[in-house]
Design an enzyme around this catalytic site. Structure first.
Site, PDB file in Angstrom:
ATOM      1  CB  CYS A  84      -0.912  -0.016   1.231  1.00  0.00           C
ATOM      2  SG  CYS A  84      -1.974   1.435   1.362  1.00  0.00           S
ATOM      3  CB  CYS A 452     -36.768  38.681  16.689  1.00  0.00           C
ATOM      4  SG  CYS A 452     -38.064  39.934  16.495  1.00  0.00           S
ATOM      5  CB  CYS A 455     -35.876  42.938  14.759  1.00  0.00           C
ATOM      6  SG  CYS A 455     -36.151  43.031  16.520  1.00  0.00           S
TER       7      CYS A 455
END
Length: 545
Positions: A84, A452, A455
């Site tokens: 590998c 939020c 808002c």
């Protein structure tokens, strides 16, 4: 075809220049050549190389004879000699330069082999441990908790025989096994779970372990306390009537295990001395087990290592339509509804034919409630998740305490109502699509100082935090009893859901900024507001209620 043959001939010719000769074709049509890998430590190593005729896959390189000086286990070299030298997927082969790429692979193989022969790269054995551990017997593990010691184990019938399934919640695991089509068998298996702080790696001179003595000696080199626990549990199991025991070892790297088979006739000879009975246990045969984790924690954490998942949180999604459906699936894949958490899906609407073009659900769910349909679909995808459908108007829903509420309705007035009702009790995330798919936006409200959803409406009236420069097109479609709707493709819905999911994950990892995020979809427009943290508006009726 001619071009392909020409490439192959050029590679074979290039390899001939460095000492490789063509041998034959393999059963799967690859080309095999023989040659040597060169290095400075010993004589050259004879090897074979197999080449993909399409030059997409890495060449396979195998040593024909493993050098005698090497230990029985070394990194990156299998028992059959396969080397590998590059991790698959870590490089991209240039299909337009097959000869150069193949020679580069051989060069890299020679470098790796030289490091192996010098005794380096030993640490790599930790990463490769499972390749050396083996284990033809499969064992599924569905353990959410960290309990050690004796564990409950189910046995199921599969097409290949019997398989053990270790669990800390039979109901949850039973749902998963049912989804897999497995039936329980009338067998019991004695199972113990042990934790170690050591990452496992195979013993370089004595491998694989075949007896309890081998396992204990190996573990003693890694973690002496773990060694003592293994010995204790095997002795404990031997004192029962069980024919064997399954030992699971939880390491920082992975879970591995083995089965030990008791020799009842020898061990239960009461006249034998204690030392004699211990010798019998040490000589018992063991069989490595391939452990496959199916617990929700593993499945959620695997793709986001080092980050918190949504496990343990109570999250509600209001709206299971074009955004909410995709978003719910993404959240479940991130751990929502697991580890005593819950995902609540709220929608009173049904799925109609005109919804299918951009909805997560499809034809089989026509005329069914969207929340119920999504709940059923998500339970099919993750049977262990706690997902609750509320097919009601959210204004009538009793939700209790939440960790996070998500408004995915896209209905502005309802979003304002949700802010008024829930801002003070939970974190809120609003996700929506602006215009006919021009942009997607999301706003997280975490603290009393931030804006939020209402808002943002107040700020927009004053020209602040607009989505794009200039006016947003007001495009509508539909006719007759179908009603008008804003047209945009399903890809926009997926992008909105993706933005929402990313902000939820940021919230789970205590990142709450920027609280307002926008992604421009239609490049005919110019973004007006970059991602930012808009402040609370003093005149917001939702925040000040």
């Amino acid at each position: 075809m001619t071009d392909s043959i020409s490439k192959i001939e050029s590679v074979i010719y290039a390899l001939k220049q460095v000492g490789f000769t063509y041998a034959s074709k393999t059963d799967i049509g690859w080309f095999k050549l023989y040659g040597h890998l060169l290095h400075s430590t010993t004589d050259a190593c004879a090897c074979e190389i197999e080449l993909d005729p399409n030059f997409i896959e890495l060449p396979k390189i195998r040593l024909l004879e493993i050098p005698a000086k090497l230990p029985s286990v070394v990194p990156h070299l299998g028992n059959d000699g396969h080397l590998c030298y590059i991790a698959k997927g870590s490089v991209v082969l240039d299909i337009f330069d097959p000869a150069g790429q193949t020679l580069a692979c051989i060069k890299r193989a020679e470098e790796v082999l030289e490091q192996i022969l010098k005794g380096n790269m030993i640490q790599d054995l930790e990463e490769e441990f499972y390749a050396y551990w083996g284990g033809e017997e499969l064992c599924l593990v569905d353990m959410q908790e960290k309990n050690l010691g004796k564990q409950k184990t189910l046995v199921v019938k599969t097409r290949n025989g019997l398989m053990s399934v270790v669990t800390d919640d039979e109901v949850r695991t039973g749902k998963k096994l049912k989804a897999l089509g497995y039936n329980l068998a009338e067998y019991t298996i004695l199972t113990y779970r042990i934790r170690t702080s050591a990452k496992p790696r195979p013993h370089t001179t004595s491998w694989p372990p075949k007896t309890v003595r081998d396992i204990i000696a190996w573990q003693g080199l890694l973690d002496y306390r773990c060694r003592k626990k293994i010995e204790q549990r095997i002795q404990e199991g031997a004192a029962t009537k069980a024919n064997g025991a399954l030992i699971l070892i939880e390491s920082p790297l992975l879970t591995y295990g083995f089965t030990v088979f008791y020799n009842r006739a020898k061990y239960q000879d009461g006249k034998s001395k204690l030392s004699r009975r211990r010798d019998v246990v040490y000589n018992l045969k063991i069989s490595p087990v391939s452990v496959i984790r199916i617990d929700d924690r593993y499945m959620a954490e695997r793709n986001i290592p080092g980050s918190k998942t949504l496990a343990g949180n109570k999250i509600a999604i209001v709206g299971c339509g074009t955004i909410g459906g995709y978003l719910a699936e993404m959240l479940v894949k991130s751990g929502a509804g697991t580890s005593r958490g819950q995902l609540i899906l709220i929608d009173s609407d049904i799925l109609l034919p005109q919804n299918i073009g951009r909805h997560r659900l499809g034809f089989p769910n026509l005329f069914a409630n969207k929340a119920t349909g999504m709940s059923d679909e998500l339970k099919r995808l993750n049977p262990g998740a706690d997902i609750r459908a509320l097919p009601v108007d959210v204004m009538q829903a009793q939700l209790g305490k939440l960790d996070l509420m998500i408004d995915a309705t896209g209905e502005e007035s309802l979003g304002h109502w949700l802010c008024e009702q829930y801002l003070k009790s939970t974190t809120m995330l609003s996700v929506w699509i602006d215009g006919p798919g021009v942009a997607v936006r999301a706003l997280l409200h975490k603290n009393s100082e931030g804006a939020c959803f209402r808002c943002l409406y107040e700020a927009n009236k004053n020209g602040l935090f607009q989505t794009v420069i200039g006016s947003m097109p007001n495009l509508m479609a539909g006719h007759g009893c179908e009603g008008l709707y804003v047209p945009f493709p399903a890809t926009v819905s997926v992008q909105a859901a993706s933005l929402g999911a990313e902000m939820v994950m940021n919230w789970a990892n205590n990142s709450h900024t920027p609280s307002l995020q926008t992604r421009l979809i239609d490049n005919n427009f110019q973004l007006a507001t970059v991602n930012c943290d808009p402040p609370k508006q003093k005149n917001c009726p939702a925040c000040n209620s």
